[in-house]
Enzyme design. Sequence first.
Site, PDB file in Angstrom:
ATOM      1  N   HIS A 118      -7.049   7.253   3.421  1.00  0.00           N
ATOM      2  CA  HIS A 118      -6.356   7.735   1.785  1.00  0.00           C
ATOM      3  C   HIS A 118      -4.858   6.199   2.084  1.00  0.00           C
ATOM      4  O   HIS A 118      -4.852   6.106   3.815  1.00  0.00           O
ATOM      5  CB  HIS A 118      -4.921   9.234   3.270  1.00  0.00           C
ATOM      6  N   ASN A 120      -1.309   5.335   0.793  1.00  0.00           N
ATOM      7  CA  ASN A 120       0.243   5.077   0.213  1.00  0.00           C
ATOM      8  C   ASN A 120       1.291   4.521   0.147  1.00  0.00           C
ATOM      9  O   ASN A 120       1.390   4.001   1.091  1.00  0.00           O
ATOM     10  CB  ASN A 120       0.931   6.529   0.448  1.00  0.00           C
ATOM     11  N   ARG A 122       4.930   2.949  -1.889  1.00  0.00           N
ATOM     12  CA  ARG A 122       6.035   3.442  -2.767  1.00  0.00           C
ATOM     13  C   ARG A 122       7.743   2.526  -1.983  1.00  0.00           C
ATOM     14  O   ARG A 122       7.341   2.510  -1.552  1.00  0.00           O
ATOM     15  CB  ARG A 122       6.425   4.949  -1.897  1.00  0.00           C
ATOM     16  N   HIS A 152      -7.775  -0.870  11.828  1.00  0.00           N
ATOM     17  CA  HIS A 152      -6.709  -1.694  13.203  1.00  0.00           C
ATOM     18  C   HIS A 152      -6.411  -2.828  12.309  1.00  0.00           C
ATOM     19  O   HIS A 152      -5.470  -3.289  12.170  1.00  0.00           O
ATOM     20  CB  HIS A 152      -6.620  -0.613  13.897  1.00  0.00           C
TER      21      HIS A 152
END
Length: 348
Positions: A118, A120, A122, A152
């Site tokens: 995942h 994201n 913004r 990582h």
Amino acid sequence: MSSSQDKANLPANNSRARAKKLVLELQDEICAGLETIDGEGKFLEESWERPEGGGGRSRVLKDGQIFEQGGVNFSEVHGNELPPSIISQRPEAKGHSWFATGTSMVLHPKSPYIPTVHLNYRYFEAGPVWWFGGGADLTPFYPYLSDTRHFHSCHKNACDTIDKDLHKVFKPWCDEYFFLKHRNETRGVGGIFYDYQDGSGLLYKGQNANGKASKIAKELGEYSLNWENLFSLAKACGQAFLPSYEPIIKKRKNQSFSTKERDFQLYRRGRYAEFNLVWDRGTIFGLQTNGRTESILMSLPPLARWEYGYKPEENSREALLTDLFTKPQDWFTDKSLEKRCLTHQALD
């Protein structure tokens, strides 16, 4: 943090246009890279408009060679009424018109040996209030320590290009955020997570004042980052994704798997769905602001299963996931991890 910001900490004059351009470019770069990696699947794009203002474009890949389903979204939304989830966090934004833009991605591979992932990034503005947020996290089913460390490492290096203290806070913040309280386990092996970054105050702006991320942020003290620093951070971290994930796919894509392993993958996907529907703030924000439901729920896996009272066999590969890889770890320096992984064929 005070509700007013000095001139040195104001956003760039063309902040909204630049933030929008950045996340659009990240969406394009990531989609192009993923199509190359998959070799067969292609993203189908749907554009949508939000009646209250703004819109976006959703791209979904289905039934590829590598990916069972994956989506990479872009949105740019604006309005006059702030959702409760924002007002509760930043009450000084109340009464101002607002703007938000971002890109989000979730990939559900076919193979249980390739982790779900995942991403994201913004940006948000409302009157005097602005901030960047983002992150990326990895959710393996049959994990390998080398894959976890590589993911990582790539994101730590991206953070370090801006400031070497950022990862010290953003890594434990990720462990804290992607945590299923009702299951008492992390969603996966984490990565980085940050939110409400406006360049002032402590780096940690989460809700757990007694957690590890908060403690480290207090030790580091107040930070003075400007809009350009945080814009560059989002860019560096966004561009770190493909190098962090592609090598894992190349190493694992040809590993054979059985029905047992597929069933366990689907069972663990159920945990993924639980987090996204119960705890994820992005899902809550999207639904509260009348976003496009299909795009908001794109993160859910195409198939998942639940099994009452399931317990993995003791000392099994499945048990290793819940015993070690769904608990926060110091992946780089804890040498005991190698011994534990070696006995379960999770070290290569």
